[in-house]
Structure formats: C-alpha cells, structure tokens
Write an enzyme that holds these catalytic residues in place. Sequence first.
Site, short mmCIF file in Angstrom:
data_model
loop_
_atom_site.label_atom_id
_atom_site.label_comp_id
_atom_site.label_asym_id
_atom_site.label_seq_id
_atom_site.Cartn_x
_atom_site.Cartn_y
_atom_site.Cartn_z
N ASP A 11 0.87 -1.17 0.00
CA ASP A 11 0.00 0.00 0.00
C ASP A 11 0.91 1.23 0.00
O ASP A 11 1.61 1.48 0.98
CB ASP A 11 -0.90 -0.01 1.24
CG ASP A 11 -2.09 0.93 1.09
OD1 ASP A 11 -2.07 1.75 0.16
OD2 ASP A 11 -3.03 0.82 1.89
N ASP A 105 -2.52 2.33 -6.24
CA ASP A 105 -1.48 2.35 -5.21
C ASP A 105 -1.51 1.14 -4.29
O ASP A 105 -0.89 1.15 -3.23
CB ASP A 105 -1.60 3.63 -4.38
CG ASP A 105 -2.93 3.71 -3.64
OD1 ASP A 105 -3.88 3.03 -4.05
OD2 ASP A 105 -3.01 4.47 -2.65
N GLU A 106 -2.19 0.09 -4.69
CA GLU A 106 -2.38 -1.04 -3.77
C GLU A 106 -2.46 -2.34 -4.55
O GLU A 106 -3.11 -2.40 -5.60
CB GLU A 106 -3.67 -0.81 -2.97
CG GLU A 106 -3.93 -1.80 -1.88
CD GLU A 106 -5.23 -1.50 -1.14
OE1 GLU A 106 -5.55 -2.24 -0.21
OE2 GLU A 106 -5.94 -0.53 -1.51
#
Length: 462
Positions: A11, A105-106
Amino acid sequence: MRSAPTILHLDMDAFFASVEQASKPSLRGKAVVVGGLGPRGVVATASYEARVFGVHSAMPMAQARRRAPNAAYLVPRFALYRSVSDQVMELLRALSPLVEPLSLDEAFVDLEAGGTAWDERSARLAGAKLRADIRAVTGLTGSVGLAASKMLAKIASEQAKPDGLVLIEPGTERALLGPLSVRTLPGVGPATGDHLRRAGIHTVEEIAEAGEDELVRLLGKAHGHALFAMALARDERPVVAEREAKSVSVEDTYDVDIHDRVRVGTEVQRLADRCVRRLRAAGLSGRTIVLKVRRYDFSTLTRSETLRGPTDDPAVVREAAARLLDSVDTTGGVRLLGVGVSGLADYTQEDLFAQAGGRVDDLPQEAAETAPAPEPEAPAERRWPAGHDVRHAVHGHGWVQGSGLGRVTVRFETPDSEPGRVKTFRVDDPALQPAEPLPLVSRRPGEAEGAGAGGGARAEGR
C-alpha cells in the site's frame, strides 16, 4: 491457509499527495490535499501532514479547508499517478506472475508463486528489497504487509504505515486479531459495525466468542459465516492476477444543481458516449444499461434496462439511457449523473443495433469527452488547474499555485531542484503554456529503465 507468510500486500503511502510532494520541493513536509476543488469537491488523498489536522480521504473539500486552511490544495494529475503506478506494478510483477492490483497504489502479490519467497526469512527479504526498489525507481515510499493470507497481509500493511514492513508469523494470527476492532475485518463497515456493537460485540475476539450461529442470526447466513471464518483468521482466497470487471461506468458531480431538463438529457447523452469509449477501450460490451441520478436533496435513484444481448454501440446505450431518464423526476435539480454498463462480455450481438434509430459506427471524436456543456465558459480565459505543470519561455518549468481575476501564480521548480521562486502572469500570457510532468527521479546516465535496488528518497500512500 498456507504455512509461510508468502502473500505480500503493498500500500503506497498517501499516494496522490506523496507524488505531488515528490514533484514539488516546496511542498515536502507540508500539508497537501488532492481532490476536487469545486464547492462539492471531495478529498482524494491527504498527506500525513494534513491528516494531523483531521483531513482524510472522502471528506468534503469545504470541511478540509476549514480544518487545514493553510494546506496546499491541488487538482489531481491522474496521468502522472498512472505512470508512477505502472512503475510500481512492474516491480511487483518482477517478484511473481500473480499480482492482483486493487487500485493505482495497492496490490497483493503471491511471492510463493514466483519462487521469490518460501519461508519467513525469504519473505522478509523480498519485502525489504521491494521497498528499496520502489524508493529508488519512484522516489516514494510504500508500506508492506506479509502474512499467510490476503486478509492478514492487508491488516499487516495497515499496521506498517507509513513507510514500514510488518510480517505476521503463522500461528500468531488469532492472538493478533483478538483485541482489534471489528471494523478491522474486511466487509465490516459502519452499518455492520454498529449492528455488532448493539449486540455487545466490539472486538474480533468477541466475534469468535459469539459463535457462528449467533452471527448468522445477526447478519444473515452468508455474512455471518464469512465473518466468523475471518475472526478465526481463516482466509483461503487466492491472489488472482486479473480481476474481471463487473461493470464500466462514468459519472459527474455538478458544482451547481442542473434544473433544465434539456441540459440533464444532454449530460446523460455525453456520459453515455464516455461510458462506451471506456467499454470499447477495454474490448468489452454489456447487456445492462444503468442510469444513476442524485437529486438536489441527496436522494439517489438508480434505473436499469437489460437488452437482449451485449452491445458496445453508442446509439443503443444513448437511447437506453434516455429511456431510463424519462422515468426519473428531476424537478428541484440534479447534482450528480452517471451512466454505466454491466453484464459484461467480450463480444457484441449484431441484432441489437436494430434497437438504435440508426447505426453509428464511430463514436464522437475524443474531444467530445471534454466538450463544453451548452453553457460554455468564456473562451477568452485559459484555465490553469492548481498543481498542474506549466512551462514559461523564460523561467522554465513550474506548477500552478493558483489563478483568478485574470492572473495565474506559478512556482518555478522541478523534482530535483531547490524550492523555487513564485511569479504571477496574465492568464493569457503567450510565454506560459501547459507542460507534461517531469520524472520524479532523474536517472543516471546508463541506468536502465525501471532498474534500481537501493538509494533515492520520498513518499506516498492511501
């Protein structure tokens, strides 16, 4: 569940805001808020410095400004965020063929499938190297969780924030989960959390103690069974490389309620065209057309129509959306409109084209997606979104700090410069032009694209 912590969850830290800080030296260490800046805008990401003031994602921008009036408020630069995300995902795919992106983003990574890790020590080394590589290639930081299941890996990455690594050793899961809030478990939102709280259940351990039958009575069969399994740290979900899209949709929120029925219809047609462009870009078609309308009083109505078979024809989608709009009362005004297509397939059914008044082989030009509404802005004044890149013929590269009253204020700096000077220009100054973002990390001569296993610095996240 596997016996080694070989599932990794990454993350990135305050992702959008951290990209902006990495790009703008004057904002490093400062409160930065990224999102829609209009009266009804919401926060997409807040830097950790802004979170100190209580600003968080999904908060109305007006509320954020009251809490952190001195923060930098920027319009998102999604093309740059996607570019940086692609660099990160490339590093993840070097670890394993099984990478499951959840957002820009993960992502989850199955390290065992890539032969990258097989026990606690190798998993920890892989996680540490990944964090170093991300920093070297992008200048940003990411938090890593390692565990024997996806649920636990995500919990571990949350505990690692910001810029850390947490590994949950197999056999310790129950002890770790026990004292945590029920909201820690996936699928337990505010409503379910309140329902459990009213039943006297506040922690994960209390979920386990309540027993499966009681949870089924409280929450229903499917949710009760799933929640009990998670409370016992049971999660057999595999990392899936490609997650199948269930729908394609677009929506717009309007700064001022739309009262004119003709304007509402025009907006729905425009959204239908945008939706079909996304559908075609993904090589998909769909059977069910969905219209979403949020009215002046925040009530949200959803209408849908299922066709005889899948289509990607813009005329068909436009006509279906128009029929759905006919069944919605927009008296009083509309604040949000959306058009979506579900029931996706990778083919179309030609006889569906007969549903349209005429065959439309081609969508409007790409410019139609951003074409002005029937009430266009004054053509004389160029728009300069806060935070976006510009270049001046004399002063070089910079970014927009703000604009208004016929003026635009620019700070001239680059990702690898010192904090720059500020200058103000007329909005129509011919020497000032929009520019493409610069790379966050300057590569040294001879360094390969995407290489790196150390050095560098900067930050980003959720």
